[in-house]
Design a protein around this motif. Structure first.
Motif, PDB file in Angstrom:
ATOM      1  N   UNK A  95       0.802  -1.220   0.000  1.00 46.82           N
ATOM      2  CA  UNK A  95       0.000   0.000   0.000  1.00 46.82           C
ATOM      3  C   UNK A  95       0.829   1.263   0.000  1.00 46.82           C
ATOM      4  N   UNK A  96       0.122   2.398  -0.117  1.00 44.53           N
ATOM      5  CA  UNK A  96       0.795   3.689  -0.233  1.00 44.53           C
ATOM      6  C   UNK A  96       1.611   4.049   1.001  1.00 44.53           C
ATOM      7  N   UNK A  97       1.119   3.694   2.186  1.00 50.65           N
ATOM      8  CA  UNK A  97       1.872   4.010   3.401  1.00 50.65           C
ATOM      9  C   UNK A  97       3.243   3.351   3.379  1.00 50.65           C
ATOM     10  N   UNK A  98       3.276   2.098   2.949  1.00 48.24           N
ATOM     11  CA  UNK A  98       4.549   1.378   2.896  1.00 48.24           C
ATOM     12  C   UNK A  98       5.498   2.020   1.887  1.00 48.24           C
ATOM     13  N   UNK A 147     -14.053   7.129  14.819  1.00 51.04           N
ATOM     14  CA  UNK A 147     -12.682   6.821  15.220  1.00 51.04           C
ATOM     15  C   UNK A 147     -12.469   5.314  15.263  1.00 51.04           C
ATOM     16  N   UNK A 148     -13.472   4.605  15.735  1.00 50.79           N
ATOM     17  CA  UNK A 148     -13.390   3.148  15.787  1.00 50.79           C
ATOM     18  C   UNK A 148     -13.303   2.559  14.376  1.00 50.79           C
ATOM     19  N   UNK A 149     -14.081   3.110  13.453  1.00 46.87           N
ATOM     20  CA  UNK A 149     -14.069   2.630  12.070  1.00 46.87           C
ATOM     21  C   UNK A 149     -12.711   2.853  11.426  1.00 46.87           C
ATOM     22  N   UNK A 150     -12.152   4.057  11.591  1.00 51.03           N
ATOM     23  CA  UNK A 150     -10.868   4.355  10.971  1.00 51.03           C
ATOM     24  C   UNK A 150      -9.735   3.544  11.607  1.00 51.03           C
ATOM     25  N   UNK A 151      -9.850   3.252  12.890  1.00 45.85           N
ATOM     26  CA  UNK A 151      -8.840   2.414  13.537  1.00 45.85           C
ATOM     27  C   UNK A 151      -8.854   1.012  12.947  1.00 45.85           C
ATOM     28  N   UNK A 152     -10.059   0.544  12.578  1.00 44.32           N
ATOM     29  CA  UNK A 152     -10.188  -0.812  12.023  1.00 44.32           C
ATOM     30  C   UNK A 152      -9.780  -0.876  10.559  1.00 44.32           C
ATOM     31  N   UNK A 154      -7.709   1.301   8.995  1.00 41.07           N
ATOM     32  CA  UNK A 154      -6.403   1.902   8.736  1.00 41.07           C
ATOM     33  C   UNK A 154      -5.388   0.935   8.186  1.00 41.07           C
ATOM     34  N   UNK A 155      -5.397  -0.290   8.702  1.00 46.90           N
ATOM     35  CA  UNK A 155      -4.427  -1.278   8.247  1.00 46.90           C
ATOM     36  C   UNK A 155      -4.636  -1.646   6.780  1.00 46.90           C
ATOM     37  N   UNK A 210       0.858   5.210  11.304  1.00 46.89           N
ATOM     38  CA  UNK A 210       1.325   6.066  10.206  1.00 46.89           C
ATOM     39  C   UNK A 210       2.533   6.883  10.623  1.00 46.89           C
ATOM     40  N   UNK A 211       3.491   7.027   9.712  1.00 45.56           N
ATOM     41  CA  UNK A 211       4.627   7.910   9.944  1.00 45.56           C
ATOM     42  C   UNK A 211       4.128   9.350   9.809  1.00 45.56           C
TER      43      UNK A 211
END
Length: 265
Positions: A95-98, A147-152, A154-155, A210-211
């Motif tokens: 993915x883009x983060x990597x 916040x709970x949705x984005x935490x789930x 995010x990966x 995330x960095x």
């Protein structure tokens, strides 16, 4: 003292960062022209580009603005950058983060320090607090759900925003960006269970792990206008993790539209 270079992306962040620095060198990835004058460079010639930064006396680099993954031309790689291709391709599979993390490592391997935006402009990343209006108890529950949705998610490297109303997710941010997400949410506002209930909110947060030296979520006055057009009650975000551009104007527009702005702790 070493010079600083700005890798400018699209949107209003790069101009704000450049204005706060003393004569920075400004560059942009070819094909992603920012709103400021910038010297273009290609990822296929990344190593010669980094050599040029060192020769120009650059020791620090700040990434400012949105950049999407470029299309790479296999025939454009110089021999030294070509040696990095396996690393970049492996990162792309995650993915883009990597990819961004791998690019940062390559910069650091050339003795370049990556600066966070909030090191240069601390006020761009608000600490916890309500900046305009006042979220209701229902809004606070919706923010917790978002916040709970984005935490789930995010990966999965999908996006950094969600629209939640009455506990239901109306939209998730994907590659088209925040404006497209809010347009989608506006078109489906009728899905809220109670037409007279909570109108919902936009919530933004960095992806877990995330960095934060690059690609922090960003909102600004235009985001306020878009949230108002979508019929939302306000905008909330993770305190200390989201860039707010032109805070005074964003607050003015929010107050005029009856929206709240809330940096949620």
């Amino acid at each position: 003292m070493s010079r600083i270079a700005v890798i400018a992306g699209q949107g209003g962040l790069a101009p704000a960062v450049i204005a706060a620095l003393d004569a920075p060198l400004v560059y942009a990835l070819d094909g992603f022209a920012p709103e400021v004058p910038a010297t273009p460079f290609r990822l296929e010639r990344l190593v010669p580009f980094l050599d040029g930064l060192i020769e120009a006396g650059v020791g620090r680099v700040v990434f400012a603005g949105a950049v999407r993954r470029p299309r790479l031309d296999p025939e454009a790689f110089d021999p030294r950058t070509a040696q990095l291709v396996p690393r970049i391709l492996t990162a792309m599979q995650s993915g883009d983060d990597a990819v961004l993390r791998e690019v940062l490592r390559i910069f650091e391997e050339h003795d370049l320090t990556i600066c966070r935006v909030d090191e240069i402009l601390p006020d761009l990343v608000p600490a916890e607090g309500v900046l305009a209006g006042q979220p209701s108890d229902a809004d606070r529950r919706d923010a917790a759900r978002a916040a709970e949705i984005l935490a789930a998610t995010g990966a999965l490297d999908i996006g950094q925003g969600a629209v939640v109303a009455q506990g239901l997710c109306l939209a998730l941010e994907t590659l088209p960006g925040t404006a497209a997400m809010l347009d989608f949410a506006a078109a489906h506002a009728g899905l809220r269970p109670n037409a007279k209930g909570a109108r919902g909110l936009l919530y933004k947060a960095p992806k877990p792990g995330q960095d934060r030296r690059i690609d922090l979520p960003t909102i600004g006055p235009d985001t306020v206008d878009q949230a108002a057009a979508a019929g939302l009650a306000g905008i909330a975000w993770q305190a200390g993790g989201v860039i707010l551009l032109d805070r005074d104007e964003a607050r003015r527009r929010a107050e005029a539209a009856g929206l709240f702005l809330w940096a949620r702790g």
